[in-house]
Enzyme design. Structure first.
Site, PDB file in Angstrom:
ATOM      1  N   ASP A 213       0.952  -1.877   4.547  1.00 55.12           N
ATOM      2  CA  ASP A 213       2.136  -1.000   4.508  1.00 55.12           C
ATOM      3  C   ASP A 213       3.409  -1.802   4.792  1.00 55.12           C
ATOM      4  O   ASP A 213       4.509  -1.285   4.656  1.00 55.12           O
ATOM      5  CB  ASP A 213       2.019   0.098   5.583  1.00 55.12           C
TER       6      ASP A 213
ATOM      7  N   LYS B  57      -7.428   8.915  -8.095  1.00 53.72           N
ATOM      8  CA  LYS B  57      -8.039   9.843  -7.136  1.00 53.72           C
ATOM      9  C   LYS B  57      -8.831  10.888  -7.926  1.00 53.72           C
ATOM     10  O   LYS B  57      -8.404  11.289  -9.013  1.00 53.72           O
ATOM     11  CB  LYS B  57      -6.964  10.535  -6.290  1.00 53.72           C
TER      12      LYS B  57
ATOM     13  N   ASP C 235      -1.443   6.004  -5.768  1.00 57.87           N
ATOM     14  CA  ASP C 235      -2.552   6.937  -6.006  1.00 57.87           C
ATOM     15  C   ASP C 235      -2.124   7.950  -7.061  1.00 57.87           C
ATOM     16  O   ASP C 235      -1.007   8.478  -6.978  1.00 57.87           O
ATOM     17  CB  ASP C 235      -2.878   7.695  -4.710  1.00 57.87           C
TER      18      ASP C 235
ATOM     19  N   HIS D 263      -0.870  10.719  -2.422  1.00 57.52           N
ATOM     20  CA  HIS D 263      -2.190  10.438  -1.876  1.00 57.52           C
ATOM     21  C   HIS D 263      -3.091  11.668  -1.761  1.00 57.52           C
ATOM     22  O   HIS D 263      -4.212  11.656  -2.261  1.00 57.52           O
ATOM     23  CB  HIS D 263      -2.042   9.734  -0.516  1.00 57.52           C
TER      24      HIS D 263
ATOM     25  N   HIS E  23       0.828  -1.208   0.000  1.00 62.11           N
ATOM     26  CA  HIS E  23       0.000   0.000   0.000  1.00 62.11           C
ATOM     27  C   HIS E  23       0.865   1.262   0.000  1.00 62.11           C
ATOM     28  O   HIS E  23       1.580   1.508   0.961  1.00 62.11           O
ATOM     29  CB  HIS E  23      -0.887  -0.056   1.255  1.00 62.11           C
ATOM     30  N   ARG E  24       0.819   1.992  -1.095  1.00 65.73           N
ATOM     31  CA  ARG E  24       1.677   3.171  -1.312  1.00 65.73           C
ATOM     32  C   ARG E  24       3.153   2.762  -1.260  1.00 65.73           C
ATOM     33  O   ARG E  24       4.012   3.518  -0.816  1.00 65.73           O
ATOM     34  CB  ARG E  24       1.383   4.274  -0.298  1.00 65.73           C
TER      35      ARG E  24
ATOM     36  N   GLU F 298       0.599  -0.672  -4.679  1.00 67.53           N
ATOM     37  CA  GLU F 298      -0.588   0.167  -4.860  1.00 67.53           C
ATOM     38  C   GLU F 298      -0.107   1.604  -4.841  1.00 67.53           C
ATOM     39  O   GLU F 298       0.817   1.951  -4.091  1.00 67.53           O
ATOM     40  CB  GLU F 298      -1.576  -0.073  -3.708  1.00 67.53           C
TER      41      GLU F 298
ATOM     42  N   GLU G 179      -4.702   3.470  -8.214  1.00 68.18           N
ATOM     43  CA  GLU G 179      -5.947   4.070  -7.727  1.00 68.18           C
ATOM     44  C   GLU G 179      -6.075   5.475  -8.302  1.00 68.18           C
ATOM     45  O   GLU G 179      -5.204   6.327  -8.089  1.00 68.18           O
ATOM     46  CB  GLU G 179      -5.989   4.132  -6.190  1.00 68.18           C
TER      47      GLU G 179
END
Ligand code: G3P
Ligand code: CA
Length: 233
Positions: free
Chosen positions: A219, A106, A39, A52, A10-11, A37, A104
């Site tokens: 994370d 945004k 954003d 993000h 995640h990120r 992942e 993702e």
């Protein structure tokens, strides 16, 4: 559906390096995550950047140029170990890492007009199988799916209860506290994958593996890998 869930960093490996930056993505690769992942937003001059929030230093991303955005050192905010770390473009991330990528989106076309076409242009030289696209905005996923055959799109939500999931979605990614065995089985019976976000507790990871989730956003991809390995015996 799945006995061994995908490890989705995640990120990036964002517990150990500034989130959504090249060091975090490289670390995720070293830790053998299956996916990173990230954003995306669009700058004033039409570049897709990876971060993000919609704002940086109280300024909207869509009102800043790439040059202005990349003049900010995001590494220094976290620790001196990561001094001189900048917000990358999506193009840079795809070049610098070999991992599969959950992108993702945004915002939407109202906030970032033309973002879907721009995204399709950036990814066109890569096989579509390298990507999963997700968003809280299902309309933007519908548009993307219409424009790019073979694109896998997954719907993000907070709670899945009372929400309808259109048939073009391949999966649903809910906030982890709303995920239980009944919900996973129900989604699977509708041919939807389930990937909870964001799980950093090894006990909860174990519970989700037993429930048969298809992937876990975390994370700490190194910890999730260990938990998965330990469940094999
Ligand atoms: O894709 C899962 C997760 O990234 C969604 O929430 O706020 O971390 O972008 P957020
Ligand atoms: Ca995200």
């Amino acid at each position: 559906m799945n006995s061994k869930p995908l490890i989705i960093a995640h990120r990036g490996a964002s517990r150990y390096a500034p989130e959504n930056t090249i060091p975090a993505f490289k670390l995720a690769e070293e830790m053998k995550a299956d996916f990173i992942e990230l954003d995306i937003h669009m700058t004033k001059d039409g570049e897709l950047v990876v971060l993000h929030p919609f704002l940086i230093r109280n300024m909207k991303i869509k009102e800043l140029t790439l040059k202005e955005i990349q003049s900010i050192d995001v590494g220094i905010l976290l620790s001196f170990n990561h001094k001189s770390t900048y917000i990358p473009t999506l193009k840079e991330v795809l070049k610098e890492t070999n991992l599969k990528v959950n992108i993702e989106i945004k915002g939407n076309e109202r906030i970032y007009p033309g973002i879907v076409d721009k995204l399709l242009k950036v990814i066109e030289k890569y096989p579509i199988e390298r990507f999963i696209f997700s968003s809280f905005d299902f309309n933007i996923l519908r548009e993307l799916k219409k424009k790019r055959e073979g694109a896998v799109v997954e719907g993000l939500c907070f709670s899945p209860y009372g929400k309808s999931f259109p048939s073009f979605l391949s999966g649903v990614n809910p906030y982890f506290v709303f995920v239980n065995k009944r919900m996973v089985d129900r989604m699977h019976s509708r041919k939807l994958t389930v990937k909870p976000y964001t799980v950093n507790n090894p006990f909860i990871m174990k519970r989700f593996i037993k429930m048969g989730v298809d992937g876990i956003f975390t994370d700490i991809p190194d910890v999730l890998r260990k938990v998965i390995e330990s469940q094999k015996h």
